[in-house]
Design a protein around this motif. Structure first.
Motif, short mmCIF file in Angstrom:
data_model
loop_
_atom_site.label_atom_id
_atom_site.label_comp_id
_atom_site.label_asym_id
_atom_site.label_seq_id
_atom_site.Cartn_x
_atom_site.Cartn_y
_atom_site.Cartn_z
N ASP A 276 0.84 -1.19 0.00
CA ASP A 276 0.00 0.00 0.00
C ASP A 276 0.88 1.24 0.00
O ASP A 276 1.43 1.62 1.02
N CYS A 277 1.03 1.86 -1.15
CA CYS A 277 1.82 3.08 -1.22
C CYS A 277 1.30 3.96 -2.34
O CYS A 277 0.54 3.51 -3.21
N GLN A 278 1.70 5.22 -2.30
CA GLN A 278 1.33 6.20 -3.30
C GLN A 278 2.60 6.68 -4.01
O GLN A 278 3.72 6.44 -3.53
N PHE A 279 2.41 7.37 -5.12
CA PHE A 279 3.56 7.84 -5.90
C PHE A 279 3.35 9.29 -6.32
O PHE A 279 2.29 9.63 -6.86
N ASN A 280 4.33 10.12 -6.03
CA ASN A 280 4.28 11.51 -6.47
C ASN A 280 5.05 11.60 -7.79
O ASN A 280 6.13 12.15 -7.88
N ALA A 281 4.47 11.02 -8.83
CA ALA A 281 5.19 10.84 -10.09
C ALA A 281 4.32 11.24 -11.28
O ALA A 281 3.09 11.14 -11.24
N THR A 282 5.00 11.69 -12.33
CA THR A 282 4.33 12.03 -13.59
C THR A 282 4.65 10.94 -14.61
O THR A 282 5.82 10.71 -14.93
N ILE A 283 3.62 10.28 -15.11
CA ILE A 283 3.79 9.09 -15.94
C ILE A 283 3.24 9.34 -17.34
O ILE A 283 2.15 9.89 -17.51
N LEU A 284 4.02 8.95 -18.34
CA LEU A 284 3.57 8.99 -19.73
C LEU A 284 3.16 7.58 -20.14
O LEU A 284 3.91 6.63 -19.92
N VAL A 285 1.98 7.45 -20.72
CA VAL A 285 1.49 6.14 -21.17
C VAL A 285 1.17 6.23 -22.67
O VAL A 285 0.41 7.09 -23.10
N ALA A 286 1.79 5.35 -23.44
CA ALA A 286 1.51 5.24 -24.87
C ALA A 286 0.73 3.95 -25.09
O ALA A 286 1.28 2.86 -24.94
N GLU A 287 -0.54 4.09 -25.43
CA GLU A 287 -1.43 2.93 -25.56
C GLU A 287 -2.57 3.33 -26.49
O GLU A 287 -3.20 4.36 -26.30
N ASP A 288 -2.84 2.50 -27.53
CA ASP A 288 -3.85 2.88 -28.51
C ASP A 288 -5.22 2.27 -28.25
O ASP A 288 -6.21 2.73 -28.81
N TYR A 289 -5.29 1.25 -27.39
CA TYR A 289 -6.56 0.57 -27.18
C TYR A 289 -7.32 1.27 -26.05
O TYR A 289 -6.84 1.39 -24.93
N HIS A 290 -8.53 1.76 -26.36
CA HIS A 290 -9.25 2.64 -25.43
C HIS A 290 -9.52 1.99 -24.07
O HIS A 290 -9.38 2.63 -23.03
N ALA A 291 -9.91 0.73 -24.08
CA ALA A 291 -10.21 0.06 -22.81
C ALA A 291 -8.97 0.00 -21.92
O ALA A 291 -9.05 0.20 -20.70
N ASN A 292 -7.82 -0.27 -22.53
CA ASN A 292 -6.58 -0.29 -21.74
C ASN A 292 -6.21 1.11 -21.26
O ASN A 292 -5.65 1.29 -20.18
N GLN A 293 -6.49 2.13 -22.08
CA GLN A 293 -6.24 3.50 -21.66
C GLN A 293 -7.00 3.83 -20.39
O GLN A 293 -6.46 4.41 -19.44
N ILE A 294 -8.28 3.47 -20.38
CA ILE A 294 -9.12 3.74 -19.21
C ILE A 294 -8.60 3.00 -17.98
O ILE A 294 -8.49 3.56 -16.88
N LEU A 295 -8.23 1.74 -18.18
CA LEU A 295 -7.80 0.90 -17.07
C LEU A 295 -6.48 1.38 -16.46
O LEU A 295 -6.37 1.56 -15.25
N VAL A 296 -5.48 1.62 -17.30
CA VAL A 296 -4.18 2.01 -16.78
C VAL A 296 -4.24 3.40 -16.15
O VAL A 296 -3.59 3.66 -15.12
N THR A 297 -5.05 4.29 -16.73
CA THR A 297 -5.20 5.62 -16.14
C THR A 297 -5.82 5.52 -14.76
O THR A 297 -5.36 6.18 -13.81
N ARG A 298 -6.84 4.71 -14.63
CA ARG A 298 -7.50 4.56 -13.32
C ARG A 298 -6.54 3.98 -12.30
O ARG A 298 -6.44 4.45 -11.16
N PHE A 299 -5.82 2.92 -12.67
CA PHE A 299 -4.87 2.29 -11.75
C PHE A 299 -3.81 3.30 -11.28
O PHE A 299 -3.49 3.37 -10.09
N LEU A 300 -3.27 4.06 -12.22
CA LEU A 300 -2.18 4.97 -11.88
C LEU A 300 -2.67 6.18 -11.08
O LEU A 300 -2.02 6.60 -10.11
N GLU A 301 -3.80 6.74 -11.47
CA GLU A 301 -4.32 7.90 -10.74
C GLU A 301 -4.74 7.54 -9.33
O GLU A 301 -4.62 8.35 -8.40
N ASN A 302 -5.21 6.31 -9.14
CA ASN A 302 -5.62 5.88 -7.80
C ASN A 302 -4.45 5.78 -6.83
O ASN A 302 -4.65 5.77 -5.62
#
Length: 279
Positions: free
Chosen positions: A16-42
């Motif tokens: 259980d930890c948080q990250f004070n980080a700025t992440i770039l994600v290159a992904e073309d599949y919309h469902a994966n975009q939504i999923l990875v964004t949610r995981f990282l922002e959480n």
């Protein structure tokens, strides 16, 4: 000279930890975009999403990122080519940091892993990935100072608690504490600081609730200046961080920043009053 390959010696991971980080994600599949964004922002990350490797390179030219998640198969420019070009750009730029690139791949065969490494990527996450997969990768490849565990959060709060909020050496460069006129002027400056900060903190709370990034930036910028004028350097530094967050539309971290600013302001005001109590 070619830059050294990023390596990680961290072996301990936290559940259980948080990250004070700025992440770039290159992904073309919309469902994966939504999923990875949610995981990282959480977990506290600020996320920039792009649709292909060419857009990833353009994004890197605009600002720095702490880590890149790179899909391997994308239109326009795939992840392998993008990673190769990113490493070439880093090698061509003096003093440029080497940002970790983590492949997002549907394959886990030895040949695919070798292809990722040869392109300049550092590791890979196999699809379908989980929240735990991304968390472990972030812990492994991000610098320690960007990882907020229960322990590091406690340490941060203890540092804020123990460190003086007012830089008296700075104040004494501008004011003679033995001069009644200087102390009288400092008292009026302290009053202006208090009135301005009370108002600004209230306005910041409202701006944060309304997700008004530009207003957050402007308010933090103004408070940064007056905080520095009275020697409240830690508060001024927090304001600078919030100003940058507003500028970059990173409004997800400002609530915690505002909490720290309020704590630091209370300390600074108390210390200023203590200094002035001897006049």
């Amino acid at each position: 000279m070619e830059k050294s390959v990023a390596t990680s010696v961290k072996t301990k991971t936290y559940t259980d930890c948080q990250f004070n980080a700025t992440i770039l994600v290159a992904e073309d599949y919309h469902a994966n975009q939504i999923l990875v964004t949610r995981f990282l922002e959480n977990v506290g990350c600020r996320v920039k999403m792009v649709n292909n490797g060419a857009e990833a390179i353009d994004a890197l030219k605009q600002q720095d990122y702490d880590l890149i998640f790179m899909d391997c198969q994308m239109p326009v420019m795939d992840g392998y080519q993008a990673a190769t070009e990113i490493r070439q750009l880093e090698n061509a730029t003096k003093d440029s940091k080497r940002v970790p690139i983590i492949a997002l791949t549907a394959h886990a065969l030895a040949g695919d892993k070798a292809k990722c490494l040869n392109a300049g990527m550092d590791e890979w996450v196999t699809k379908p990935f989980t929240r735990k997969d991304l968390n472990e990768v972030l812990q492994k490849w991000l610098p320690e100072q960007l990882i907020i565990t229960d322990t590091t959060e406690t340490n941060k709060e203890q540092v804020l608690k123990d460190s003086p909020s007012i830089d008296t050496n700075f104040l004494q460069q501008n004011f003679d504490f033995s001069n009644p006129d200087d102390l009288e002027f400092l008292a009026s400056l302290q009053q202006a600081f208090q009135e301005s900060t009370d108002s600004t903190l209230s306005e910041l709370q409202h701006s944060i609730e309304n997700h008004d990034a530009e207003q957050i930036r402007q308010l933090a910028h103004n408070l940064k200046s007056i905080s520095g004028n009275v020697g409240a350097m830690q508060l001024s530094a927090l304001c600078k961080t919030m100003e940058q967050a507003g500028k970059n539309q990173h409004t997800k971290i400002v609530r915690e920043l505002l909490r720290d600013m309020k704590t630091e302001y209370a300390k600074a005001l108390s210390e200023l009053k203590q200094i002035l109590s001897h006049r």
